[in-house]
Design a protein around this motif. Structure first.
Motif, PDB file in Angstrom:
ATOM      1  N   ASP A 164      43.331  14.258  -6.664  1.00 54.94           N
ATOM      2  CA  ASP A 164      42.119  15.095  -6.809  1.00 54.94           C
ATOM      3  C   ASP A 164      42.663  16.523  -6.035  1.00 54.94           C
ATOM      4  OD1 ASP A 164      41.799  14.193  -4.339  1.00 54.94           O
ATOM      5  OD2 ASP A 164      39.580  13.586  -4.694  1.00 54.94           O
TER       6      ASP A 164
ATOM      7  N   MET B 188      41.533  11.990 -15.641  1.00 54.11           N
ATOM      8  CA  MET B 188      40.445  11.670 -14.660  1.00 54.11           C
ATOM      9  C   MET B 188      41.168  12.230 -13.610  1.00 54.11           C
ATOM     10  SD  MET B 188      39.076   8.312 -16.284  1.00 54.11           S
ATOM     11  CE  MET B 188      37.436   8.513 -15.595  1.00 54.11           C
TER      12      MET B 188
ATOM     13  N   LYS C  57      37.461   2.412 -13.235  1.00 54.91           N
ATOM     14  CA  LYS C  57      36.193   2.803 -12.553  1.00 54.91           C
ATOM     15  C   LYS C  57      36.441   3.372 -11.085  1.00 54.91           C
ATOM     16  CE  LYS C  57      32.053   0.421 -11.479  1.00 54.91           C
ATOM     17  NZ  LYS C  57      31.228  -0.807 -11.466  1.00 54.91           N
TER      18      LYS C  57
ATOM     19  N   ARG D  27      36.852  10.002 -11.815  1.00 51.84           N
ATOM     20  CA  ARG D  27      35.905  11.033 -12.636  1.00 51.84           C
ATOM     21  C   ARG D  27      36.422  11.895 -13.591  1.00 51.84           C
ATOM     22  NH1 ARG D  27      36.947  12.824  -7.511  1.00 51.84           N
ATOM     23  NH2 ARG D  27      37.289  14.832  -7.160  1.00 51.84           N
TER      24      ARG D  27
END
Length: 137
Positions: free
Chosen positions: A14, A63, A131, A134
């Motif tokens: 990220d 993601m 899982k 995001r």
């Protein structure tokens, strides 16, 4: 694996710059394509008959997650015997496939500085593996 069964997810760290996100996504998409040629669709043709390259026949979800979650995702995929594509921070400094493979080969699994991973497999299995990640904004 068929189009209907498959799910492809690329998870990016990220904190990447935009160009890095694009580069990692492109390389990891090619890894999935190479590993699963049965997921490639047919040649495209326009109304004039001009042909275009085939593409993956199932959507690719992109993601994001932090570095620790990427390591967890890689571990989950490995324990479920999924084939995994990896892109490490070291690969931003190389310029060819030979050097890329050498950069990965020189680092133990647990010490890989992952900036992206790709997993493909049966939908419910892939969902469990990613899982905690995001959707990319």
């Amino acid at each position: 694996m068929t189009f209907e069964q498959a799910k492809i997810v690329i998870v990016l760290r990220d904190d990447l710059l935009g160009w890095q996100e694009n580069n990692v996504t492109a390389f990891l998409s090619s890894a999935v394509t190479a590993a699963y040629p049965e997921l490639v669709g047919d040649t495209y043709r326009d109304a004039d008959g001009q042909e275009y390259l085939p593409m993956l026949g199932t959507p690719v979800m992109v993601m994001v997650a932090d570095g620790a979650r990427l390591a967890t995702i890689r571990e989950r995929a490995a324990t479920r015997n999924l084939r995994i594509g990896v892109y490490t921070a070291d690969l931003f400094a190389t310029g060819n496939d030979v050097d890329n493979r050498a950069a990965v080969a020189g680092v133990p699994t647990e010490k890989l500085d992952l900036v992206g991973v790709a997993v493909a497999g049966e939908r419910r299995v892939v969902d469990k593996v990613v899982k905690g990640a995001r959707l990319h904004p």
